[in-house]
Design an enzyme around this catalytic site. Structure first.
Site, PDB file in Angstrom:
ATOM      1  NE  ARG A 203      -1.812   9.163   2.095  1.00 10.72           N
ATOM      2  CZ  ARG A 203      -1.899  10.483   1.936  1.00 10.72           C
ATOM      3  NH1 ARG A 203      -2.403  10.986   0.845  1.00 10.72           N
ATOM      4  NH2 ARG A 203      -1.505  11.300   2.872  1.00 10.72           N
ATOM      5  CG  ASN A 204       3.459   9.553   0.056  1.00 11.28           C
ATOM      6  OD1 ASN A 204       2.955  10.574  -0.350  1.00 11.28           O
ATOM      7  ND2 ASN A 204       3.235   9.062   1.271  1.00 11.28           N
TER       8      ASN A 204
ATOM      9  CD  GLN B  32      -2.583   1.782   1.087  1.00  6.24           C
ATOM     10  OE1 GLN B  32      -3.359   1.009   0.543  1.00  6.24           O
ATOM     11  NE2 GLN B  32      -2.767   3.091   1.061  1.00  6.24           N
TER      12      GLN B  32
ATOM     13  N   GLY C  23       2.768  -2.042   7.758  1.00  4.04           N
ATOM     14  CA  GLY C  23       3.910  -1.351   8.350  1.00  4.04           C
ATOM     15  C   GLY C  23       3.594  -0.771   9.719  1.00  4.04           C
ATOM     16  NE  ARG C  24       8.038   1.986  14.021  1.00  2.00           N
ATOM     17  CZ  ARG C  24       8.298   2.207  15.321  1.00  2.00           C
ATOM     18  NH1 ARG C  24       7.723   3.195  15.973  1.00  2.00           N
ATOM     19  NH2 ARG C  24       9.142   1.451  15.964  1.00  2.00           N
ATOM     20  CG  ASP C  25       0.720   5.216  12.978  1.00  2.00           C
ATOM     21  OD1 ASP C  25      -0.325   4.730  13.464  1.00  2.00           O
ATOM     22  OD2 ASP C  25       0.868   6.437  12.783  1.00  2.00           O
ATOM     23  CG  HIS C  26      -1.056  -0.212   7.411  1.00  2.00           C
ATOM     24  ND1 HIS C  26      -0.226  -0.593   6.379  1.00  2.00           N
ATOM     25  CD2 HIS C  26      -2.292  -0.142   6.865  1.00  2.00           C
ATOM     26  CE1 HIS C  26      -0.925  -0.753   5.269  1.00  2.00           C
ATOM     27  NE2 HIS C  26      -2.177  -0.486   5.540  1.00  2.00           N
ATOM     28  CB  ALA C  27      -4.379   2.881   7.645  1.00  2.00           C
TER      29      ALA C  27
END
Lengths: 394, 394
Positions: free
Chosen positions: B201-202, B199, B295-299
């Site tokens: 957006r960058n 995932q 990942g870490r702190d996903h969404a």
């Protein structure tokens, strides 16, 4: 990867920058506008997706005549057919320098592109006749392509365009429509080096499948792009989802992994036989194919063209060096009862007609409608099943 | 290929049959209609493309409460978040049983879907609060997702939908937007058996690239689907064409052929952290991925969630057997000066912060804006070049 025609990078006319796209969409609503012909809209879609690279917009009459007469524009560049925006009149345009082109094929006629008007010209009867004769090799008004071309009017509006959408092609065929940009991206993702493209608008039976296998094997291709002509359903046509499912099933079962992809493009077919074959090759190079299969009577209709005119034109009329893509010149393929495999018909001189398994379209539809699978020498059972399910649902 | 959630075959709610699509589009114009929220429109797009399979439409209050409270609908099936069509009021609907849902994100509010209305219910303040608390783990109105959820009104219209388009996502991101159907088709064409989804957006810098390589290697995946969240540009965002070009270049240069594809989907991000991670996993299974990188702190957003809450939720709250897709639980990755390679930070206990090459987003943007490539330990030069060209054009 093979370069596009006429430039190092593809220069699609679709406006990819979202902010710019929004700005232009708003601007379009305040511009003078005309509803263009279905053919012109198809051309806009092709230019939008990069298929007609490096064309920037609709041709003026001099360029269109050059394309028709010698496939060469006034700047010396190559293009195989006129790409014109022909209207009945330009009354709605006045002396506007920037206009909105509206889509005749979508309800409400939304703006499909913005054009910077460079010229508004009248095309003379003579010029229409010359273009028709050169492109279609006939001026017979019964020829479906000739009739369509000549029904558009004779006022040519020309200039570069900025494309805002892909008409109904992308919205109605969301899983299959692809731009040339996308196909290049996907070919790159697949890692294919030699890629052959196959044109179809029908489900593929064994003969078509084997033609693709044959082309890949003989050319040493590692990729096949099945590239379907998308469009409005005509009576008797198999609906797109059924056709797609049949073709995808064939690929899944009968092609090795990472060797084939199933895609489509939106365009109004010209039925211009040889000239259209050249156009087909042209836009396949733009989408990244290195080879293109040209069959018997490719893009023809009725008996206007000789069986192999669409092949000999590449030798006889296409300027040397104009295209980098190479043709795979094919004949019909069919199951040989003598050899027990699919053969290219012109390669088996000793065969009579009865030595092949040949079924008419009518016969095949009749069998499928009765829930009967065509013989395995004609159809793959997995493909036949999908088509039977469809015909039985009618 | 991995099965979708809840059914053997994907059952997208988009109307693929062109004749039926035309019929419904016409019907829609005569139906009572409501402009829905942006979130509801995003949900319609996801249902249209098969991502929320087997959901057939918007949930009634009982189902939404079940989803919020225990990720379980009244029929016992699994869904991680409420999927509601919340309106200020249902005045425009009256007692109509079939209505048109209009898209708030496209000029002119075209119909995005038709709904068979099964219920119109008022959601109580208590119910809104419970759903908010359960899904977002906070009711803080400063939380961007909480604010968006609670701004929609409290009248829930529910029932199955037939989706007619993919909002602005497909039209504005024509080369990148994909339905779950398409991604399944493409995975099948690639011939991949184990596919991990990522995932983003960058644009992806070296740490993201290496995270994907790490996941593929450790999981033994033969395919990677980079799946970008598409949406309206926010201030400071890199425009989609630039981001796409940067990611595609990375794939071209640093991934072997036939190992990665670059795609996108359209949705309004919830910023719901753990719950959204479960939703992310859910729709990646539907598109055919066997693994998903969390990942870490996903969404997440702000400091509402613990660093690994989006990972532990799969163990702690997702019902056993609800998902077949497996998680690749990751930490931030970064270049280790001690080991001279990208490492997963939680796997190098002996490292201090200074042992990593870490750059803030602000710093990176500043460097790129000055035409300066970030260090090679942070950015691939080919990727940096594309981003520099963009920042210098501003």
């Amino acid at each position: 990867m093979i370069k596009p025609v006429g430039s190092d990078e593809l220069q699609p006319r679709f406006v990819y920058d979202v902010a710019e796209h929004d700005k232009l969409s708003k601007e379009a609503e305040s511009l003078p506008s005309v509803v263009i012909s279905s053919q012109a809209a198809g051309n806009a879609v092709m230019m939008g997706g990069g298929y007609f690279n490096p064309l920037k917009g609709f041709m003026n009459v001099a360029d269109a005549m050059g394309a028709a007469e010698k496939m060469t524009l006034t700047d010396g560049s190559f293009f195989p057919v006129p790409v014109m925006c022909l209207l009945d009149n330009a009354d709605a345009i006045g002396d506007a320098k920037r206009i909105a082109l509206r889509d005749p094929n979508v309800d409400g006629n939304p703006v499909i592109a913005i054009m910077d008007v460079e010229a508004i010209e009248q095309v003379s009867d003579d010029q229409m006749k010359i273009m028709t004769e050169k492109v279609y090799r006939t001026t017979d008004p019964e020829h479906v392509g000739v009739a369509a071309f000549n029904s558009q009017g004779q006022t040519a509006v020309s200039g570069p365009i900025q494309v805002l959408n892909f008409s109904y092609f992308q919205t109605e065929f969301p899983d299959t429509f692809r731009t040339a940009v996308e196909i290049r991206n996907e070919i790159s993702e697949h890692g294919w080096k030699k890629v052959v493209a196959f044109q179809t608008r029908n489900p593929m039976h064994l003969a078509h499948e084997e033609l693709c296998h044959m082309a890949m094997e003989r050319l040493g291709c590692d990729g096949l792009v099945i590239h379907m002509l998308l469009g409005k359903l005509k009576k008797g046509d198999i609906p797109a989802p059924v056709r797609d499912a049949a073709i995808r099933k064939m690929v899944e079962v009968y092609f090795p992994p990472n060797s084939a992809m199933v895609t489509g493009y939106g365009f109004d077919m010209l039925y211009a036989g040889p000239r259209e074959a050249v156009l087909h090759a042209y836009f396949r190079q733009n989408m990244g194919a290195t080879h293109f299969i040209i069959g018997r009577d490719h893009a023809g209709v009725g008996d206007y063209y000789g069986a192999f005119d669409a092949q000999t034109i590449f030798e006889d009329e296409v300027p040397k060096g104009a295209l980098e893509i190479e043709m795979f010149m094919a004949d019909h393929t069919a199951w040989s009862k003598k050899l027990n495999k699919v053969v290219m018909m012109r390669e088996v001189d000793d065969h009579e007609k009865d030595d092949f398994v040949l079924l008419s379209g009518t016969k095949v539809r009749e069998m499928l409608g009765n829930g009967e699978a065509p013989p395995k020498e004609f159809s793959r059972p997995e493909v036949a099943k999908i088509l039977i399910d469809y015909y039985q649902s009618l």
